[in-house]
Motif scaffolding. Sequence first.
Motif, PDB file in Angstrom:
ATOM      1  N   VAL A 271      -3.934   4.927 -56.126  1.00  0.00           N
ATOM      2  CA  VAL A 271      -4.752   4.637 -57.302  1.00  0.00           C
ATOM      3  C   VAL A 271      -5.066   3.142 -57.393  1.00  0.00           C
ATOM      4  N   PHE A 272      -4.168   2.298 -56.883  1.00  0.00           N
ATOM      5  CA  PHE A 272      -4.428   0.860 -56.885  1.00  0.00           C
ATOM      6  C   PHE A 272      -5.529   0.489 -55.891  1.00  0.00           C
ATOM      7  N   PHE A 273      -5.468   0.995 -54.664  1.00  0.00           N
ATOM      8  CA  PHE A 273      -6.382   0.547 -53.619  1.00  0.00           C
ATOM      9  C   PHE A 273      -7.724   1.274 -53.626  1.00  0.00           C
ATOM     10  N   LEU A 274      -7.774   2.504 -54.121  1.00  0.00           N
ATOM     11  CA  LEU A 274      -9.013   3.266 -54.060  1.00  0.00           C
ATOM     12  C   LEU A 274     -10.176   2.590 -54.789  1.00  0.00           C
ATOM     13  N   PRO A 275      -9.989   2.027 -56.001  1.00  0.00           N
ATOM     14  CA  PRO A 275     -11.135   1.369 -56.645  1.00  0.00           C
ATOM     15  C   PRO A 275     -11.742   0.229 -55.828  1.00  0.00           C
ATOM     16  N   GLY A 283     -19.868   0.582 -52.617  1.00  0.00           N
ATOM     17  CA  GLY A 283     -20.960   0.169 -53.497  1.00  0.00           C
ATOM     18  C   GLY A 283     -21.048   0.929 -54.799  1.00  0.00           C
ATOM     19  N   TYR A 284     -19.972   1.594 -55.234  1.00  0.00           N
ATOM     20  CA  TYR A 284     -19.986   2.306 -56.503  1.00  0.00           C
ATOM     21  C   TYR A 284     -20.008   1.292 -57.659  1.00  0.00           C
ATOM     22  N   GLY A 333      -6.691  13.119 -46.936  1.00  0.00           N
ATOM     23  CA  GLY A 333      -8.132  13.265 -47.058  1.00  0.00           C
ATOM     24  C   GLY A 333      -8.824  11.992 -47.524  1.00  0.00           C
ATOM     25  N   LEU A 334      -8.124  11.153 -48.305  1.00  0.00           N
ATOM     26  CA  LEU A 334      -8.711   9.887 -48.742  1.00  0.00           C
ATOM     27  C   LEU A 334      -8.974   8.952 -47.568  1.00  0.00           C
ATOM     28  N   ALA A 335      -8.261   9.153 -46.465  1.00  0.00           N
ATOM     29  CA  ALA A 335      -8.446   8.310 -45.283  1.00  0.00           C
ATOM     30  C   ALA A 335      -9.655   8.739 -44.452  1.00  0.00           C
ATOM     31  N   TRP A 336     -10.227   9.897 -44.728  1.00  0.00           N
ATOM     32  CA  TRP A 336     -11.285  10.434 -43.876  1.00  0.00           C
ATOM     33  C   TRP A 336     -12.611   9.684 -44.008  1.00  0.00           C
ATOM     34  N   PRO A 337     -13.111   9.377 -45.228  1.00  0.00           N
ATOM     35  CA  PRO A 337     -14.449   8.788 -45.326  1.00  0.00           C
ATOM     36  C   PRO A 337     -14.547   7.421 -44.651  1.00  0.00           C
ATOM     37  N   GLY A 338     -15.711   7.183 -44.056  1.00  0.00           N
ATOM     38  CA  GLY A 338     -16.009   5.862 -43.527  1.00  0.00           C
ATOM     39  C   GLY A 338     -16.776   5.067 -44.569  1.00  0.00           C
ATOM     40  N   ILE A 339     -17.873   4.443 -44.164  1.00  0.00           N
ATOM     41  CA  ILE A 339     -18.707   3.685 -45.095  1.00  0.00           C
ATOM     42  C   ILE A 339     -19.964   4.496 -45.384  1.00  0.00           C
ATOM     43  N   GLY A 340     -20.269   4.665 -46.665  1.00  0.00           N
ATOM     44  CA  GLY A 340     -21.466   5.411 -47.051  1.00  0.00           C
ATOM     45  C   GLY A 340     -21.191   6.900 -47.196  1.00  0.00           C
ATOM     46  N   GLY A 341     -22.244   7.637 -47.501  1.00  0.00           N
ATOM     47  CA  GLY A 341     -22.119   9.075 -47.706  1.00  0.00           C
ATOM     48  C   GLY A 341     -21.996   9.415 -49.178  1.00  0.00           C
ATOM     49  N   SER A 342     -22.367  10.634 -49.523  1.00  0.00           N
ATOM     50  CA  SER A 342     -22.278  11.107 -50.897  1.00  0.00           C
ATOM     51  C   SER A 342     -20.823  11.289 -51.321  1.00  0.00           C
ATOM     52  N   TYR A 343     -20.553  11.017 -52.594  1.00  0.00           N
ATOM     53  CA  TYR A 343     -19.211  11.255 -53.138  1.00  0.00           C
ATOM     54  C   TYR A 343     -18.784  12.696 -52.910  1.00  0.00           C
ATOM     55  N   TRP A 344     -19.708  13.629 -53.038  1.00  0.00           N
ATOM     56  CA  TRP A 344     -19.374  15.045 -52.963  1.00  0.00           C
ATOM     57  C   TRP A 344     -18.930  15.461 -51.558  1.00  0.00           C
ATOM     58  N   THR A 345     -19.358  14.726 -50.555  1.00  0.00           N
ATOM     59  CA  THR A 345     -18.962  15.052 -49.179  1.00  0.00           C
ATOM     60  C   THR A 345     -17.893  14.109 -48.636  1.00  0.00           C
ATOM     61  N   ARG A 435      -8.165 -11.976 -49.471  1.00  0.00           N
ATOM     62  CA  ARG A 435      -8.912 -11.307 -50.537  1.00  0.00           C
ATOM     63  C   ARG A 435      -9.330  -9.899 -50.130  1.00  0.00           C
ATOM     64  N   LEU A 436      -9.001  -9.493 -48.911  1.00  0.00           N
ATOM     65  CA  LEU A 436      -9.335  -8.165 -48.395  1.00  0.00           C
ATOM     66  C   LEU A 436     -10.837  -7.893 -48.540  1.00  0.00           C
ATOM     67  N   ALA A 437     -11.217  -6.791 -49.172  1.00  0.00           N
ATOM     68  CA  ALA A 437     -12.625  -6.389 -49.176  1.00  0.00           C
ATOM     69  C   ALA A 437     -13.522  -7.355 -49.928  1.00  0.00           C
ATOM     70  N   ASP A 438     -12.955  -8.247 -50.732  1.00  0.00           N
ATOM     71  CA  ASP A 438     -13.768  -9.229 -51.457  1.00  0.00           C
ATOM     72  C   ASP A 438     -14.044 -10.469 -50.616  1.00  0.00           C
ATOM     73  N   ALA A 439     -13.509 -10.521 -49.390  1.00  0.00           N
ATOM     74  CA  ALA A 439     -13.778 -11.651 -48.499  1.00  0.00           C
ATOM     75  C   ALA A 439     -15.261 -11.673 -48.136  1.00  0.00           C
ATOM     76  N   GLY A 440     -15.780 -12.871 -47.902  1.00  0.00           N
ATOM     77  CA  GLY A 440     -17.189 -12.979 -47.545  1.00  0.00           C
ATOM     78  C   GLY A 440     -17.450 -14.193 -46.686  1.00  0.00           C
ATOM     79  N   PRO A 441     -18.557 -14.201 -45.946  1.00  0.00           N
ATOM     80  CA  PRO A 441     -18.896 -15.344 -45.100  1.00  0.00           C
ATOM     81  C   PRO A 441     -19.261 -16.558 -45.941  1.00  0.00           C
ATOM     82  N   PRO A 442     -19.252 -17.762 -45.340  1.00  0.00           N
ATOM     83  CA  PRO A 442     -19.620 -18.981 -46.081  1.00  0.00           C
ATOM     84  C   PRO A 442     -21.030 -18.883 -46.642  1.00  0.00           C
ATOM     85  N   ASP A 443     -21.324 -19.678 -47.662  1.00  0.00           N
ATOM     86  CA  ASP A 443     -22.614 -19.615 -48.348  1.00  0.00           C
ATOM     87  C   ASP A 443     -23.785 -19.940 -47.428  1.00  0.00           C
ATOM     88  N   GLY A 444     -23.557 -20.780 -46.442  1.00  0.00           N
ATOM     89  CA  GLY A 444     -24.664 -21.179 -45.587  1.00  0.00           C
ATOM     90  C   GLY A 444     -25.116 -20.126 -44.595  1.00  0.00           C
TER      91      GLY A 444
END
Length: 491
Positions: A271-275, A283-284, A333-345, A435-444
Amino acid sequence: MPVKRGWVLAATILGSTLGFLESSITNIALPAMQQAFGADAAEMQWVVNAYMLAFGALILVGGAAGDRFGRRRVFGLGVVVFTAASVACGLAPGVALLLAARAVQGLGAALLVPSSLAILTAAFPPERRGRAIGTWSGASAIVTAGGPILGGLLVDVVSWRAVFFVIVPVALATLAVAERHVPESRAAGVAGPLDLPGAALAIAGFGAVTFGLIERSPLVFAVGLLLLGAFLAVEARARAPMMPLWLFRSRVFAGANLLTFLLYGALGAAVFFLPFDLVQVQGYSATATGAAFLPFALIVGVLSRWSGGLRDRYGARGPLVAGPAVSAVGFAGLAWPGIGGSYWTTFFLPMVVLGLGMAVTVAPLTAAVMGAQDEAHAGVASGVNNAVARLASLIVVALAGLLALAVFVPALESRVASLGVPPDVARALLAEAPRLADAGPPDGVTGALRAALERAVDEAFVEAFRSVAGLCAAMSAGSALVAARLVDARR
């Protein structure tokens, strides 16, 4: 003056709603908090763990305080402390003050939650108590189901700070009803001091163990283990221990609590990591993330009452093997989805399966814990089990964070290396790895390279989240094995 039991029930439901709202909406707001403060994953873990540490370590002391000093008095004090701390959370200008306020919030919950059920038990005679507790449980399930959606809406429409301010009107209503309609009650024959040394050692020990795991400090972790050893020594000799060790002489009680630790620890980590996965990778919106939890909450809420009869029909062992085993499939089953796809699938079916597994487990587990001790000690047995559930989440969230970072960093390094980016850009991005998933490349960095690096971060986090989901599935399967070995099969 006759007791107006309807008003008493309303007060306990409102009071418990504070705790249930907190637990069901705060996780939804974590990604927004992380972005607002520019925080790393460890700081976000402490947003959850500061609350859980104080709540789990002090809940037994809170229950004893209500028995001794008056349940309505301690309940009201808990509501005031919880609400003041919630306001402080909403106003916090930085992470440090937010964490301090979260710890105080946990103290308030440790006072109000056990007093809430004790007030309910004292106000209703045995022949009406079951229905009252059922009503209280049903209302709690509704709040649990609706809380994430409410939290998501508040984050999207107002701010993450609003998830703390929404507590205030509920608290004011609770205090008004309790002051006017709830009679004072105490436990008869309670003697001996509160176990404050035990509480202090529990907080220090679990806090040090958690800090050692999150901050990767073996020394602090070892100190925490020593403090927990001292806690057990104090509990063995205390006149009125907060956690009577003799309870664990019961094979069923010990087994049920080990099952609780494994299963609820796994649930807390998932429940902590899923959000973070849903918001920062998939992108939810915050509202959609809250809605993603709805199948789980509804199934647990609707079916838990039905599952309570499974123990009477089949004994505790069957449901407590089947439920965690089904939950393990849901976690996997939570480990199955990759990136993208409908919530229902992608995430819908795992949430349904996880909800079914927990629904089968919750009521028989509670019955097994209560039935493992005689009626005179059922209250303290329930309190210990509640503390175990919360401290399990505290420890396993820290462990899962350690695992996630250990998987995320090399996964990101390999993807960045394959892109052949300039060394300074690679170093800047990898410096953001905590920062895990919140990491991002430099502004430039712009254009196709920026998109490729953001994709690399998302893919690395999916890999890390899959490792966490696998840990949760293994722990859930382990709890099914514990039930098979240690829980009584008799009806």
